[in-house]
Write a protein that holds these residues in place. Sequence first.
Motif, short mmCIF file in Angstrom:
data_model
loop_
_atom_site.label_atom_id
_atom_site.label_comp_id
_atom_site.label_asym_id
_atom_site.label_seq_id
_atom_site.Cartn_x
_atom_site.Cartn_y
_atom_site.Cartn_z
N ILE A 214 70.69 -29.38 15.85
CA ILE A 214 70.85 -28.44 15.78
C ILE A 214 70.27 -27.43 14.22
CG2 ILE A 214 72.61 -26.26 14.46
CD1 ILE A 214 74.44 -27.53 16.97
N ALA A 215 70.21 -28.77 13.26
CA ALA A 215 69.69 -28.16 12.14
C ALA A 215 67.74 -28.30 12.12
CB ALA A 215 69.01 -29.80 11.33
N SER A 216 67.62 -29.80 13.97
CA SER A 216 65.86 -29.66 13.74
C SER A 216 65.46 -28.66 14.38
CB SER A 216 66.11 -30.77 15.01
OG SER A 216 64.66 -30.41 15.76
N GLU A 217 66.15 -27.71 15.09
CA GLU A 217 65.20 -25.96 15.62
C GLU A 217 66.02 -25.18 14.58
OE1 GLU A 217 63.39 -26.83 18.34
OE2 GLU A 217 64.32 -29.22 17.36
N ARG A 218 66.74 -24.73 14.09
CA ARG A 218 66.51 -24.31 13.24
C ARG A 218 65.60 -24.25 12.10
NH1 ARG A 218 73.87 -24.40 11.64
NH2 ARG A 218 73.75 -22.55 13.55
N ALA A 219 65.68 -25.15 11.66
CA ALA A 219 64.40 -25.44 10.83
C ALA A 219 62.89 -25.48 11.85
CB ALA A 219 64.05 -26.03 10.35
N PHE A 220 63.05 -25.83 12.42
CA PHE A 220 61.50 -25.71 13.49
C PHE A 220 61.28 -24.01 13.82
CE2 PHE A 220 60.17 -24.86 17.98
CZ PHE A 220 58.75 -25.26 18.09
N CYS A 221 62.08 -23.16 13.96
CA CYS A 221 62.05 -21.68 14.15
C CYS A 221 61.78 -20.92 13.29
CB CYS A 221 63.52 -20.97 14.96
SG CYS A 221 63.92 -22.25 16.51
N PHE A 244 62.25 -30.53 25.02
CA PHE A 244 63.79 -31.04 25.16
C PHE A 244 64.17 -29.97 24.19
CE2 PHE A 244 67.69 -32.54 24.23
CZ PHE A 244 68.12 -32.42 24.73
N HIS A 245 63.71 -30.25 22.76
CA HIS A 245 64.19 -29.69 21.48
C HIS A 245 63.28 -28.15 21.57
CE1 HIS A 245 65.21 -33.62 20.98
NE2 HIS A 245 65.81 -33.35 19.60
N HIS A 246 62.14 -28.43 22.01
CA HIS A 246 61.19 -27.23 21.78
C HIS A 246 61.20 -25.99 21.91
CE1 HIS A 246 60.69 -29.41 17.72
NE2 HIS A 246 59.63 -29.65 17.89
#
Length: 549
Positions: A214-221, A244-246
Amino acid sequence: MNLSIKLNKSRLKKYRQEGLCGDATLADLWKMAVLEFPDKIAVVDNHGQKMSYRELDQAADKIAYFLIRAGVHSGDFVSVQLPGWIEFMMVYAACLKTGAIINPILPSFRGSELSYILKKCESKVLFIPSRFRKQDYLSIIAEIKDELSFLKKVVIVEKQYDVANQCTLNNILRSQSIVFHPAHQEADDVAAVLFTSGTEGFPKGVMLTHNNIIASERAFCARFHLNYSDIFFMPAPLAHAIGFHHGLTASFMLGARCVLQDIFCPQEALQLIIKEQCTTGMGSVPVVSDLFSLMQKNNFKLPSLKFFLCGGSPIPRKLLREAIGRGIKVVGIYGSTESVPHTGVNLEDPAEKIIMTDGHPMLGVEVKVVDRNREQVPSGCEGEEVSRGPNVFVGYLKDSSLTNKVLDDEGWYYSGDLCKIDRDGYLQITGRIKDIIIRGGENISSLEVENILMSHPNIREASVVGMPDHRLGEKCCAYVVLKNASQKLTLEEIITFFKRNRIATYKIPEHLEIVKELPHTESFKVKKYLLKKDIRSKLKYTNNRKKTL
């Protein structure tokens, strides 16, 4: 199962206080997407299938009920060896509902690799295609089934081929609808185990918690201004961090749409982007290069596409310059399966930063550069790239000794990548520690030589490895794929090209192998260990022949 995860509780407390982590799980975010966007198309694949969030959720309920009846409990593993098909998202959502740990597996993995991963995970259920890329997956499983006593069910996904007398996903989906009550999960429980793509041998199982992802994808978005209105084009394998993530995870966290392609084909990819009006796409360097070449050749226009993200390996600077010169925004992200992703450029950055760097740290992520003693080096100096943040993994599955080698007690992950950081905090990856060729005491960066080779007008792809030399220790060996095979390329021409570009003599390749294609993992990373093995065997053969003569 004791996963032996490595959590730094003081760091976790800090991340919670800063709002970078919380109590929400991926299951909570999936439920929110279904409630907010029930009739919105969530996933599309290149086989023409598309499903709304509500339809996917109803299918996931049936699969979740099947998993429970098969003996899957919260914390058990469910392995999914499916290509970029809509069915993958059904199973992913079902795992979130049951509290099962999803284990995506690359479709290219066969007998020994597949058996190794399933044994590591002690998977209770495995989802496989009936056939994909002319491969019969039933025969693969039949060969290793006796080794897998823990495996309760193998579910066949009949995308193009029907099978008889088997447990199939279609039969599960035909069952009666039920009201399924999701299992309780904690945000710091392991949600997924992704295995590295195995460029150096057997893959490692990277454990990621709900909070990590969740932390990874919030930062990514946030970095790339993505929201619910975006449509993601995803040609990367779903067992890879990019897919898988992005692809799947980021899109449902936003309530956006994800467009999947199971086998990358540039022509079909462009048609999908145009048809579905994709606003962004993500892929590896070969994917972006092939798309760009086809767009140039056929004068394709993609009015809906705001930008294309490129990750997985360093982007050749020549490719970025050409893209920017033609008004196509290609931007780089950098990370690994263990730390997904932790740097990226800003869309508003000047061309110099986009072309010459791999971006600056994502929200909540710290990056530093250290020497061999793990002491931080000054700005501009080369060293090993190290990252820390709420996105960093919590260890390798059943391998605490390997975990402790790369993940210290303060939460720093040692990537094995070489880099420099400029005064503005922007990172430039310069190579891999293992990819350094030591020639007579001089260090040669494989990545640097590869970038120079890629600027040659007739080289489509290049990979550089060290080859043994009794006097110098190692010499630089270049494997290249030509753009035009009818135009021959010699080592003498390569030497002249490097000298014309004023490259130091010791960096110039001393052996050239021209090949039709390089050996890739399914995420398009080059399997350099195979190239090293190849050149060693050729040298051995040459030396033996000289002796006999």
